[in-house]
Design a protein around this motif. Structure first.
Motif, PDB file in Angstrom:
ATOM      1  N   PRO A  19       0.797  -1.236   0.000  1.00  0.00           N
ATOM      2  CA  PRO A  19       0.000   0.000   0.000  1.00  0.00           C
ATOM      3  C   PRO A  19       0.829   1.285   0.000  1.00  0.00           C
ATOM      4  O   PRO A  19       0.351   2.319  -0.476  1.00  0.00           O
ATOM      5  N   ASP A  20       2.044   1.245   0.525  1.00  0.00           N
ATOM      6  CA  ASP A  20       2.858   2.455   0.572  1.00  0.00           C
ATOM      7  C   ASP A  20       3.595   2.729  -0.733  1.00  0.00           C
ATOM      8  O   ASP A  20       4.282   3.744  -0.854  1.00  0.00           O
ATOM      9  N   ALA A  21       3.473   1.808  -1.693  1.00  0.00           N
ATOM     10  CA  ALA A  21       4.174   1.975  -2.964  1.00  0.00           C
ATOM     11  C   ALA A  21       3.406   2.923  -3.874  1.00  0.00           C
ATOM     12  O   ALA A  21       2.188   2.785  -4.045  1.00  0.00           O
ATOM     13  N   HIS A  22       4.109   3.853  -4.437  1.00  0.00           N
ATOM     14  CA  HIS A  22       3.502   4.785  -5.389  1.00  0.00           C
ATOM     15  C   HIS A  22       4.405   4.882  -6.614  1.00  0.00           C
ATOM     16  O   HIS A  22       5.407   5.595  -6.615  1.00  0.00           O
ATOM     17  N   TYR A  23       4.033   4.138  -7.623  1.00  0.00           N
ATOM     18  CA  TYR A  23       4.773   4.138  -8.879  1.00  0.00           C
ATOM     19  C   TYR A  23       4.052   4.995  -9.908  1.00  0.00           C
ATOM     20  O   TYR A  23       2.825   5.122  -9.904  1.00  0.00           O
ATOM     21  N   GLU A  24       4.843   5.515 -10.848  1.00  0.00           N
ATOM     22  CA  GLU A  24       4.290   6.140 -12.037  1.00  0.00           C
ATOM     23  C   GLU A  24       4.773   5.349 -13.240  1.00  0.00           C
ATOM     24  O   GLU A  24       5.969   5.084 -13.382  1.00  0.00           O
ATOM     25  N   PHE A  25       3.835   4.925 -14.078  1.00  0.00           N
ATOM     26  CA  PHE A  25       4.213   4.258 -15.323  1.00  0.00           C
ATOM     27  C   PHE A  25       4.631   5.328 -16.325  1.00  0.00           C
ATOM     28  O   PHE A  25       3.902   6.297 -16.569  1.00  0.00           O
ATOM     29  N   SER A 237       6.604  -4.968  -6.344  1.00  0.00           N
ATOM     30  CA  SER A 237       6.228  -4.916  -4.932  1.00  0.00           C
ATOM     31  C   SER A 237       7.449  -5.043  -4.035  1.00  0.00           C
ATOM     32  O   SER A 237       7.591  -4.312  -3.044  1.00  0.00           O
ATOM     33  N   LEU A 238       8.343  -5.956  -4.378  1.00  0.00           N
ATOM     34  CA  LEU A 238       9.552  -6.134  -3.578  1.00  0.00           C
ATOM     35  C   LEU A 238      10.464  -4.916  -3.671  1.00  0.00           C
ATOM     36  O   LEU A 238      11.048  -4.480  -2.666  1.00  0.00           O
ATOM     37  N   ILE A 239      10.597  -4.352  -4.861  1.00  0.00           N
ATOM     38  CA  ILE A 239      11.427  -3.158  -5.012  1.00  0.00           C
ATOM     39  C   ILE A 239      10.854  -2.023  -4.173  1.00  0.00           C
ATOM     40  O   ILE A 239      11.587  -1.297  -3.486  1.00  0.00           O
ATOM     41  N   ALA A 240       9.542  -1.860  -4.193  1.00  0.00           N
ATOM     42  CA  ALA A 240       8.915  -0.807  -3.391  1.00  0.00           C
ATOM     43  C   ALA A 240       9.112  -1.052  -1.901  1.00  0.00           C
ATOM     44  O   ALA A 240       9.368  -0.117  -1.135  1.00  0.00           O
ATOM     45  N   ARG A 241       9.006  -2.304  -1.487  1.00  0.00           N
ATOM     46  CA  ARG A 241       9.154  -2.621  -0.059  1.00  0.00           C
ATOM     47  C   ARG A 241      10.553  -2.307   0.451  1.00  0.00           C
ATOM     48  O   ARG A 241      10.716  -1.752   1.544  1.00  0.00           O
ATOM     49  N   TYR A 242      11.568  -2.622  -0.345  1.00  0.00           N
ATOM     50  CA  TYR A 242      12.945  -2.473   0.139  1.00  0.00           C
ATOM     51  C   TYR A 242      13.585  -1.120  -0.201  1.00  0.00           C
ATOM     52  O   TYR A 242      14.522  -0.694   0.481  1.00  0.00           O
ATOM     53  N   TYR A 243      13.089  -0.469  -1.248  1.00  0.00           N
ATOM     54  CA  TYR A 243      13.664   0.837  -1.617  1.00  0.00           C
ATOM     55  C   TYR A 243      12.752   2.011  -1.263  1.00  0.00           C
ATOM     56  O   TYR A 243      13.202   3.152  -1.248  1.00  0.00           O
ATOM     57  N   GLY A 244      11.476   1.734  -1.017  1.00  0.00           N
ATOM     58  CA  GLY A 244      10.505   2.807  -0.880  1.00  0.00           C
ATOM     59  C   GLY A 244      10.771   3.767   0.255  1.00  0.00           C
ATOM     60  O   GLY A 244      10.385   4.937   0.187  1.00  0.00           O
ATOM     61  N   HIS A 245      11.442   3.297   1.319  1.00  0.00           N
ATOM     62  CA  HIS A 245      11.701   4.175   2.468  1.00  0.00           C
ATOM     63  C   HIS A 245      12.911   5.083   2.254  1.00  0.00           C
ATOM     64  O   HIS A 245      13.140   6.006   3.042  1.00  0.00           O
ATOM     65  N   LEU A 246      13.694   4.822   1.217  1.00  0.00           N
ATOM     66  CA  LEU A 246      14.887   5.642   0.977  1.00  0.00           C
ATOM     67  C   LEU A 246      14.467   7.020   0.476  1.00  0.00           C
ATOM     68  O   LEU A 246      13.566   7.144  -0.362  1.00  0.00           O
ATOM     69  N   GLU A 247      15.130   8.031   0.960  1.00  0.00           N
ATOM     70  CA  GLU A 247      14.767   9.389   0.596  1.00  0.00           C
ATOM     71  C   GLU A 247      15.593   9.885  -0.587  1.00  0.00           C
ATOM     72  O   GLU A 247      16.787   9.606  -0.689  1.00  0.00           O
ATOM     73  N   ALA A 248      14.940  10.628  -1.454  1.00  0.00           N
ATOM     74  CA  ALA A 248      15.655  11.275  -2.553  1.00  0.00           C
ATOM     75  C   ALA A 248      16.616  12.319  -2.011  1.00  0.00           C
ATOM     76  O   ALA A 248      16.375  12.912  -0.953  1.00  0.00           O
TER      77      ALA A 248
END
Length: 452
Positions: A19-25, A237-248
């Motif tokens: 749910p915390d993943a926000h991708y743009e195609f 989903s896995l990429i979002a889970r493990y990278y999503g918390h990293l800040e730009a």
């Protein structure tokens, strides 16, 4: 690929799984049969290129960073390459050397490389068990939680210094090309060696390394390329889970360098531990954004591509003055070099080859190539492009390279199609633009006495 799995369908399922993943195609590109390369960008700026390929039960996972030797500062050349070595050290959750041990235990093929425009890391593993999640977790961990200390830095510094001695200082070709680039491209970001000047390697501090890490190793400066027999929903989903918390992070704005010029003949002669004379010379060539690069590639194929090419036939076959000769154009983001390298036969002088090469280049300046030469060169070059796509790892490499350097992975496929459109007039025009007899740099090496 299942035709109902559109990018919208994929992202809807990813959102449910994470749910915390926000991708743009961003876009998609057809790739042979019913395959499709798809580009997504995560909310923190991480770019993901995905190509599902079920041809073999494995996957290639690449992490490309938009930082290479051209981004270095004066006095700290070589830090991009040194830092590539340091990325295999300890992280917050894994001790020193554990990355390699864990990868080896799973039968992974791993490697990394640094070049003028980029640094990348890759793994190839069987698409089974939890291998995909393992690789994603390990790569995200070292992007976020690398731990360095002085002992680690000194250890890798010695490794890199020895690598420089082996590849440059004690290698005639390495020495000559380093001199050529400095001669042709002074005060230009491609003019210093990727491995760095020795005095700079010795000067790099731990603070320099940590600042480099914070500045460039962030999700919005990275491209993840995933090619293989893996599910898109699970992968994203896995990429979002493990990278999503990293800040730009704020990436330094790069100043586009002033276009290099060689308006005169620049020449340097050297004495090296070689048995026969060698020569390299260069002209300024177009960068990857320049459409003339395709025409120059075709020209180089006509001149150097195979036993029947003009310059190889003249120097190696007909006159037998040289044991080998080759030529190529660099595929850098910014303008680079068109290079020629020749090794002479015993008793033959480099100047003989130089005169013959200049005559052949002048002939191409004077008249366009024949239809037969053009067709053969286009076919050879196109064949080599497609040959570079035979494995999942090779495909990931091409996609990552073009996404980083040109900003669009689709450029690779575009180039493969455009090579067919290169005309004899294009080759002639580019030859007139590039092959100016006095607008070049030359390095000649002669035996210092004794063999190699």
């Amino acid at each position: 690929m299942n035709p109902i799995m559109t990018p919208t369908n994929i992202l809807e399922q990813v959102q449910k799984a994470c749910p915390d993943a926000h991708y743009e195609f961003i876009n998609a590109q057809a790739f042979g049969g019913n395959k499709e390369i798809r580009k997504f960008v995560l909310h923190n700026g991480l770019t993901v290129l995905f190509l599902r390929d079920e041809a073999a039960p494995l996957f290639a996972y690449h992490t490309w960073m938009r930082v290479g030797s051209r981004h270095e500062k004066e006095g700290r050349t070589g830090i991009a390459h040194l830092f590539e070595h340091l990325m295999f050290k300890a992280t917050k959750n894994h001790g020193e050397g554990e990355f390699d041990r864990l990868m080896e235990r799973r039968g992974a093929q791993t490697n990394a490389a640094t070049w003028v425009d980029w640094t990348y890391y890759h793994e190839v593993l069987p698409a089974s068990g939890d291998n995909l999640e393992f690789v994603i977790q390990m790569e995200s961990e070292r992007m976020a939680n690398l731990i360095l200390n002085s002992d680690q830095l000194e250890s890798e510094r010695e490794v890199v210094k020895n690598e420089r001695l082996y590849r440059v200082d004690d290698d005639p070709d390495g020495t000559m090309f380093e001199v050529l680039y400095k001669l042709a491209l002074p005060d230009y970001p491609y003019g210093w060696p990727t491995i760095g000047w020795m005095k700079d390697i010795e000067a790099i501090s731990l603070d320099d390394c940590m600042e480099f890490y914070r500045r460039y190793y962030s999700p919005n400066n990275a491209v993840v390329v995933l090619v293989g027999d893996v599910d898109p929903v699970e992968s994203l989903s896995l990429i979002a889970r493990y990278y999503g918390h990293l800040e730009a992070q704020d990436i330094p704005v790069e100043t586009v360098p002033e276009l290099p010029r060689i308006d005169d003949l620049r020449r340097k002669e050297m004495k090296l531990a070689i048995s026969q004379e060698r020569m390299i010379m260069c002209w300024i060539g177009p960068g990857l954004h320049d459409p003339d690069l395709m025409a120059l590639d075709v020209a180089m194929e006509i001149l150097f591509g195979g036993d029947s090419s003009r310059i190889h036939r003249r120097l190696v076959v007909d006159t037998e003055m040289a044991s080998s000769v080759g030529g190529w154009a660099t595929h850098f983001e910014y303008p680079g070099l068109m290079e020629i390298s020749v090794s002479m036969k015993p008793g033959r002088a480099a100047e003989e080859a130089e005169e013959a090469i200049l005559e052949e280049l002048a002939a191409m300046v004077d008249a366009p190539p024949s239809d037969a030469e053009l067709t053969k060169a286009r076919n050879q070059f196109e064949s080599s492009l497609y040959h570079a796509l035979t494995t999942a790892n090779a495909r990931a490499g091409k996609l990552g390279h073009y996404e980083i350097t040109v900003g669009d992975y689709r450029k690779f496929m575009e180039n493969a199609l455009n090579i067919r459109k290169v005309t004899a007039a294009d080759v002639h025009r580019v030859a007139q633009r590039i092959f100016k007899p006095d607008g070049r740099a030359v390095v000649v090496a002669r035996p210092a006495g004794g063999g190699e």
